[in-house]
Design an enzyme around this catalytic site. Structure first.
Site, PDB file in Angstrom:
ATOM      1  N   GLU A  41      48.474   1.675  74.360  1.00 53.45           N
ATOM      2  CA  GLU A  41      49.256   1.709  75.405  1.00 53.45           C
ATOM      3  C   GLU A  41      48.815   1.624  76.940  1.00 53.45           C
ATOM      4  OE1 GLU A  41      52.038   5.042  77.373  1.00 53.45           O
ATOM      5  OE2 GLU A  41      51.410   5.378  75.189  1.00 53.45           O
ATOM      6  N   ASP A  45      49.877  -1.607  79.076  1.00 50.35           N
ATOM      7  CA  ASP A  45      50.639  -1.272  80.439  1.00 50.35           C
ATOM      8  C   ASP A  45      50.057  -2.130  81.362  1.00 50.35           C
ATOM      9  OD1 ASP A  45      52.498   0.275  81.943  1.00 50.35           O
ATOM     10  OD2 ASP A  45      50.496   0.693  82.936  1.00 50.35           O
ATOM     11  N   ASP A 114      56.491   2.909  74.654  1.00 49.41           N
ATOM     12  CA  ASP A 114      55.143   2.872  74.510  1.00 49.41           C
ATOM     13  C   ASP A 114      54.575   2.180  73.481  1.00 49.41           C
ATOM     14  OD1 ASP A 114      55.216   4.868  76.593  1.00 49.41           O
ATOM     15  OD2 ASP A 114      54.999   6.674  75.286  1.00 49.41           O
ATOM     16  N   GLU A 117      54.007  -1.394  74.484  1.00 48.43           N
ATOM     17  CA  GLU A 117      52.960  -1.649  75.231  1.00 48.43           C
ATOM     18  C   GLU A 117      51.781  -1.416  74.507  1.00 48.43           C
ATOM     19  OE1 GLU A 117      54.351   0.095  79.828  1.00 48.43           O
ATOM     20  OE2 GLU A 117      53.604   1.485  78.164  1.00 48.43           O
TER      21      GLU A 117
END
EC number: 3.1.26.3
Length: 226
Positions: A41, A45, A114, A117
């Protein structure tokens, strides 16, 4: 995990993992295993932010940094990612611990966002930056076409949500009441219930997202905000 579900997810993502363990890790919440998706994640991101920033820079050569930052924030924020996760039917693929399962974690926006990502991070490690960039731009195609500098960048669902939140009213609820047509050519009908309107407003579109946006647009018109 059910291979049919996994294969269906990969078709919706438009990508088949060479290292299936990366896919499984991306789908694993920390409540389910010590080998969870938080590192993926973190990576995803950063990749998402870069890809979207780069694309906005390319698309809007005369727009200043402030507007580009606001557009990027709109595109990468949690509710946008959660909406995308629902388009992928990601909830049915999550690996959650017993507590999260019991509390409905597969519907929670933060977990869904989440996981998107984490999938981005997983695809990058499974392939390369060019592959994940192409994939992200495919996922974001309609959103990138719709967004523009200034307040107009906000889609109808966002504007409706912000209007209701500003008045401390409940958020709208969206319900699929009909899906017509074959899988490749479907029409969705959505009922949107909004505080202040006596009857649900109706929206139709070729995807659930587009139908929800159409319903939100109608709600804004009835509230005389359009």
């Amino acid at each position: 995990m059910n291979p049919i579900v996994i294969n269906r997810l990969q078709r919706k993502l438009g990508y088949t993992f060479q290292q299936q363990e990366l896919l499984l890790q991306a789908l694993t919440h920390r409540s389910a295993s010590s080998k969870h998706n938080e590192r993926l994640e973190f990576l995803g991101d950063s990749i998402l932010s870069f890809v979207i920033a780069n694309e906005l820079y390319r698309r809007f050569p005369r727009v200043d940094e402030g507007d580009m930052s606001r557009m990027r924030a709109t595109l990468v924020r949690g509710n946008t990612l959660a909406e995308m996760a629902r388009e992928f039917d990601l909830g049915e693929c999550l690996r959650l611990g017993p507590g999260e399962l019991k509390s409905g974690g597969f519907r929670r926006e933060s977990i869904l966002a989440d996981t998107v990502e984490a999938l981005i991070g997983g695809v990058f490690l499974d392939s390369d930056i060019h592959t994940i960039e192409r994939l992200i731009l495919e996922w974001y195609h309609s959103r990138l076409e719709e967004i523009s500098p200034g307040d107009k960048q906000k889609d109808p669902k966002t504007r409706l949500q912000e209007y209701l939140q500003g008045r401390h009213l409940p958020l709208p609820s969206y319900l699929v009441v009909q899906v017509r047509g074959e899988a490749h050519d479907q029409e969705f009908t959505i009922h949107c219930q909004v505080s202040g309107l006596n009857e649900p407003v109706i929206g139709t579109g070729s995807s659930r997202r587009k139908a929800e946006q159409a319903a939100a647009e109608q709600a804004l018109k009835q509230l005389e905000l359009e």
